[in-house]
Scaffold this motif. Sequence first.
Motif, short mmCIF file in Angstrom:
data_model
loop_
_atom_site.label_atom_id
_atom_site.label_comp_id
_atom_site.label_asym_id
_atom_site.label_seq_id
_atom_site.Cartn_x
_atom_site.Cartn_y
_atom_site.Cartn_z
N PHE A 280 51.40 61.73 58.60
CA PHE A 280 50.99 60.35 58.35
C PHE A 280 49.51 60.24 58.00
CE2 PHE A 280 54.42 57.50 59.63
CZ PHE A 280 55.27 58.35 60.32
N GLN B 81 45.36 53.83 57.39
CA GLN B 81 44.18 53.13 56.88
C GLN B 81 43.95 51.89 57.74
OE1 GLN B 81 44.45 52.15 52.66
NE2 GLN B 81 43.03 50.45 52.91
N ASN C 75 41.59 48.52 58.05
CA ASN C 75 40.70 47.70 57.22
C ASN C 75 39.85 46.69 57.97
OD1 ASN C 75 41.70 48.90 54.92
ND2 ASN C 75 43.08 47.22 54.38
N GLU C 76 40.10 46.53 59.27
CA GLU C 76 39.42 45.45 59.99
C GLU C 76 38.67 45.97 61.22
OE1 GLU C 76 39.10 42.32 58.92
OE2 GLU C 76 40.27 42.87 57.15
N ALA D 272 44.39 44.34 63.84
CA ALA D 272 44.74 45.52 63.04
C ALA D 272 44.41 46.85 63.74
CB ALA D 272 44.04 45.46 61.68
N SER E 160 46.83 47.49 66.54
CA SER E 160 48.13 47.86 65.97
C SER E 160 48.10 49.32 65.51
CB SER E 160 48.48 46.96 64.78
OG SER E 160 48.57 45.62 65.16
N PHE F 237 50.32 52.33 66.93
CA PHE F 237 51.19 53.06 66.00
C PHE F 237 50.90 54.56 66.07
CE2 PHE F 237 52.35 55.06 62.05
CZ PHE F 237 53.60 54.52 61.78
N TYR G 49 38.12 51.58 56.64
CA TYR G 49 37.55 50.98 55.44
C TYR G 49 37.21 49.51 55.71
CZ TYR G 49 36.79 50.56 50.40
OH TYR G 49 36.23 50.37 49.16
N ARG H 229 53.47 59.75 54.48
CA ARG H 229 53.49 58.30 54.60
C ARG H 229 52.06 57.79 54.79
NH1 ARG H 229 57.84 59.49 53.49
NH2 ARG H 229 59.84 58.94 54.43
N LEU H 230 51.74 56.70 54.08
CA LEU H 230 50.49 55.99 54.32
C LEU H 230 50.85 54.65 54.96
CD1 LEU H 230 47.36 55.43 53.83
CD2 LEU H 230 48.08 54.35 51.69
N VAL H 231 50.24 54.36 56.10
CA VAL H 231 50.49 53.07 56.75
C VAL H 231 49.14 52.34 56.85
CG1 VAL H 231 51.52 51.88 58.72
CG2 VAL H 231 52.34 54.16 58.09
N VAL H 232 49.09 51.13 56.29
CA VAL H 232 47.84 50.37 56.21
C VAL H 232 47.87 49.23 57.21
CG1 VAL H 232 46.25 49.14 54.70
CG2 VAL H 232 47.72 50.92 53.75
N PHE H 233 46.80 49.12 57.99
CA PHE H 233 46.63 48.01 58.93
C PHE H 233 45.39 47.23 58.51
CE2 PHE H 233 48.98 51.28 61.13
CZ PHE H 233 49.99 50.55 61.76
N GLY H 234 45.54 45.91 58.36
CA GLY H 234 44.40 45.12 57.91
C GLY H 234 44.64 43.65 58.09
N ASP H 235 43.88 42.85 57.34
CA ASP H 235 44.05 41.40 57.46
C ASP H 235 45.18 41.00 56.53
OD1 ASP H 235 43.24 38.84 58.50
OD2 ASP H 235 42.42 38.44 56.52
N GLU I 53 52.10 41.46 64.40
CA GLU I 53 50.93 40.59 64.64
C GLU I 53 51.38 39.14 64.46
OE1 GLU I 53 47.76 42.24 62.21
OE2 GLU I 53 48.00 44.22 63.08
N TYR J 266 57.07 50.00 69.29
CA TYR J 266 56.25 50.83 68.39
C TYR J 266 56.96 52.11 67.96
CZ TYR J 266 51.98 48.23 67.72
OH TYR J 266 51.08 47.29 67.30
#
Lengths: 130, 102, 135
Positions: free
Chosen positions: A3, A6, A8-9, A16, A19, A23, A40, A124-130, B34, B85
């Motif tokens: 994995f 990313q 972002n926040e 994020a 989370s 994860f 980022y 897999r790329l999993v992105v967490f952000g706003d 969320e 999760y």
Amino acid sequence: MKFAIQVNEGPYNHEASVSALNFVRAAVDAGHEIFRVFFYHDGVNNGTRYTTPPQDDINIVNAWSELAEKHSMDLVVCVAAAQRRGIVDEGEQERNGKDGNNIAAGFRISGLGQLIEAGIQSERLVVFGD
Amino acid sequence: MSTLHTVNKSPFDRSSLETCLRLAGKGNAVLLLEDGVYGAMRGSNASGMVETALSDVSIYVLGSDMKARGVDVDKIIDGIKVVDYKGFVDLTVEHDKVNAWL
Amino acid sequence: MSDIKKFMYVNRTAPYGTIYAWESLEVVLIGAAFEQDVSVAFVDDGVYQLLKGQDTSELGIKNFSPTYAALGDYDVNKLYVEKESLEARGLTIDDLMALKYEDEDDDWAEKDSIHVVPAAELADILEQQEVVFSF
């Protein structure tokens, strides 16, 4: 499975980061590999050791540092985003003539290419952000 | 190619869920997390859209985020599955990629 | 696993109000050096990133909109604008910057980088991707 994550926040403005932490922990528990966590945008604020939340609050920065130590996890803070937001390691301190640095244990500062590489190398790329 | 979509916004705040459902392929999965968990609740102005979408996509909701917000499982639209999760991680493995509708 | 992956960058935020649009574009530019099969989608308020006539001089901040014109030189020439998002905002393709690239497989003919596609077609394009970056 391999994995890339990313984030972002920043750690205290947005869920994020929490989370992403939950994860990553669940993925590691299930036997998966975290190739890299890339921070980022304001996500770079996850990587400052000056973070001092109240005693009864979770220390998200320390939580990342502990994960990094326990699982040799690669935590990368984007240099361009970090420079804008004042996240500095020793190298950046010297290069930019700053009077100190604030990078937290287990984090390193590097270029955006590290995010692209993570996208290529991981399954897999999993992105967490706003 | 099967995709897991993630939505983390209340449907009353932003169009993320609506856009996700418009652009999700048939047979894809959507995970609400969320503030996205509010989109899983029954009887709201957004639930019609979600109920219609259930015929084309599977919808999951993250239990920890529901619990944190006081959203009881009894209030969830029929057909939406609650995952933890570990279930979230499993969903990312079962699908070929993850598309986060930030 | 093949060496070249299908990368999609999804943009859903307007420029200037937040930094997401600009820092997303920075990723696309850096990513171009990795020679992946790159597409960029503009959905919801993301379509505002491509509006003509952006001028930040009175704000005193950087106008990054000219950078989109450079994408063609980096072989980033599959820019998909969702038709529904554009129409919902009362816009047409004529309101957007005319972004071009030179097609090396077609005697360097100048072609449009922007493709306005309906949701169903964009959904198919998204299905074909291997890695989706969101900002």
